[in-house]
Design a protein around this motif. Structure first.
Motif, mmCIF file in Angstrom:
data_model
loop_
_atom_site.group_PDB
_atom_site.id
_atom_site.type_symbol
_atom_site.label_atom_id
_atom_site.label_comp_id
_atom_site.label_asym_id
_atom_site.label_seq_id
_atom_site.Cartn_x
_atom_site.Cartn_y
_atom_site.Cartn_z
ATOM 1 N N MET A 27 0.840 -1.196 0.000
ATOM 2 C CA MET A 27 0.000 0.000 0.000
ATOM 3 C C MET A 27 0.872 1.240 0.000
ATOM 4 N N LEU A 32 -3.936 5.366 -0.949
ATOM 5 C CA LEU A 32 -4.950 5.180 0.087
ATOM 6 C C LEU A 32 -5.694 6.482 0.348
ATOM 7 N N VAL A 47 -8.364 -1.609 7.403
ATOM 8 C CA VAL A 47 -7.254 -1.786 6.476
ATOM 9 C C VAL A 47 -6.375 -2.911 7.003
ATOM 10 N N CYS A 65 0.638 4.903 5.691
ATOM 11 C CA CYS A 65 -0.735 4.465 5.435
ATOM 12 C C CYS A 65 -1.501 4.306 6.749
#
Length: 313
Positions: A27, A32, A47, A65
């Motif tokens: 990610m 995101l 997540v 993230c």
């Protein structure tokens, strides 16, 4: 031209009203945030990803993230070291395929990867399995991962593919029980084993060290500090460590921990030996998490400071 995979996800994310579940090993923060920017802030978010120092050091994944997710009112950010699946659910509509939450994976950067996302009904069994093998990411885990990735930046490493490389030996650590426990009795020997300097070690010690290294996905490096910070980072979010952190919130004598391990993994032949091995690993790699004292002919384990899932200042 057909819309990019990312654009398809944006459209569905914008219509979500209850819950979004994003599961992918890789990610990137900007990707995101782009998805979350079109999402109602009242929607619950979960997540799940994996962190590995070499993947962070080479820019495959962003630790930031976690902050992007936890800025929302109702969000959960979890880690699963075994994660390879890509699964995205928006209320009752899901997508399953090959694309990670990266710009090249979702077609938001040229050249983009050739990826696939297929419409699916929600896969509740899969979500339950992911939840069962995941842990909530904490400040301390993120700190350790940052330290480990910085240490690797000074080493000669190769950017990983979507699969960790095969290190050339069989991983038998999971046989017989559903949770990994360290096998190598001498964690100090792990560095020499990964460096190929194990002629003076027993065959059993070398074999067990290789199995543990394989499970943790530790790549060979020449610097001992870089190696040990990598082990610490990966060990910090192993489920057994998280469970011990919870169990030892109140100090526990050796016998209590031995009995707990015997109940947790009833197939273990020698709980005393396994408890000793686990203690050696915790002392070696996570001394900031666990303390050990002697009292009344027993070793006592205790948690030094609580970890937190809050955003760091």
């Amino acid at each position: 031209m057909a819309p990019s995979l990312g654009s398809r996800l944006e459209v569905v994310a914008a219509s979500a009203q209850e819950e979004i579940v994003l599961v992918a090993p890789f990610m990137k923060e900007a990707v995101l945030r782009r998805l979350l920017a079109v999402t109602d802030t009242r929607v619950d978010l979960r997540v799940v990803t994996r962190w590995h120092p070499v993947e962070v050091a080479t820019g495959v994944s962003d630790l930031a993230c976690r902050q992007a997710a936890l800025e929302r009112r109702s969000a959960e950010f979890m880690l699963c070291s075994r994660l390879h699946a890509k699964y995205f659910r928006f209320d009752n509509r899901a997508f399953v395929g090959s694309a990670n939450l990266t710009a090249s994976g979702l077609g938001w950067r040229e050249p983009s990867n050739l990826e696939l996302l297929v419409d699916s009904v929600p896969l509740q069994d899969f979500e339950d399995d992911v939840a069962a093998c995941s842990v909530i990411a904490t400040d301390q885990m993120q700190d350790l991962m940052e330290q480990a990735s910085r240490a690797l930046e000074l080493q000669s490493i190769v950017a990983p593919s979507s699969e960790m490389p095969d290190l050339g030996y069989q991983d038998r650590a999971g046989v017989g029980h559903d949770i990994w426990l360290p096998r190598c009795r001498d964690p100090g020997a792990l560095f020499d084993v990964q460096a190929g300097r194990h002629d003076d070690l027993t065959t059993t010690l070398t074999r067990d060290a290789l199995i543990d290294l394989r499970h943790l996905g530790i790549l060979s490096v020449e610097d001992r500090n870089a190696f040990e910070t990598n082990v610490a980072a990966m060990l910090s979010y192993e489920p057994i460590v998280i469970e011990v952190l919870e169990f030892a919130k109140e100090p526990k004598r050796f016998g209590a921990m031995r009995d707990w391990i015997a109940r947790r993994c009833p197939d273990i032949v020698d709980p005393v030996r396994q408890t000793q091995t686990l203690y050696r690993w915790l002392k070696k790699f996570l001394p900031e998490k666990f303390g050990f004292t002697r009292g009344n002919y027993s070793e006592i384990i205790h948690v030094l400071e609580p970890d937190t899932n809050r955003l760091r200042n």
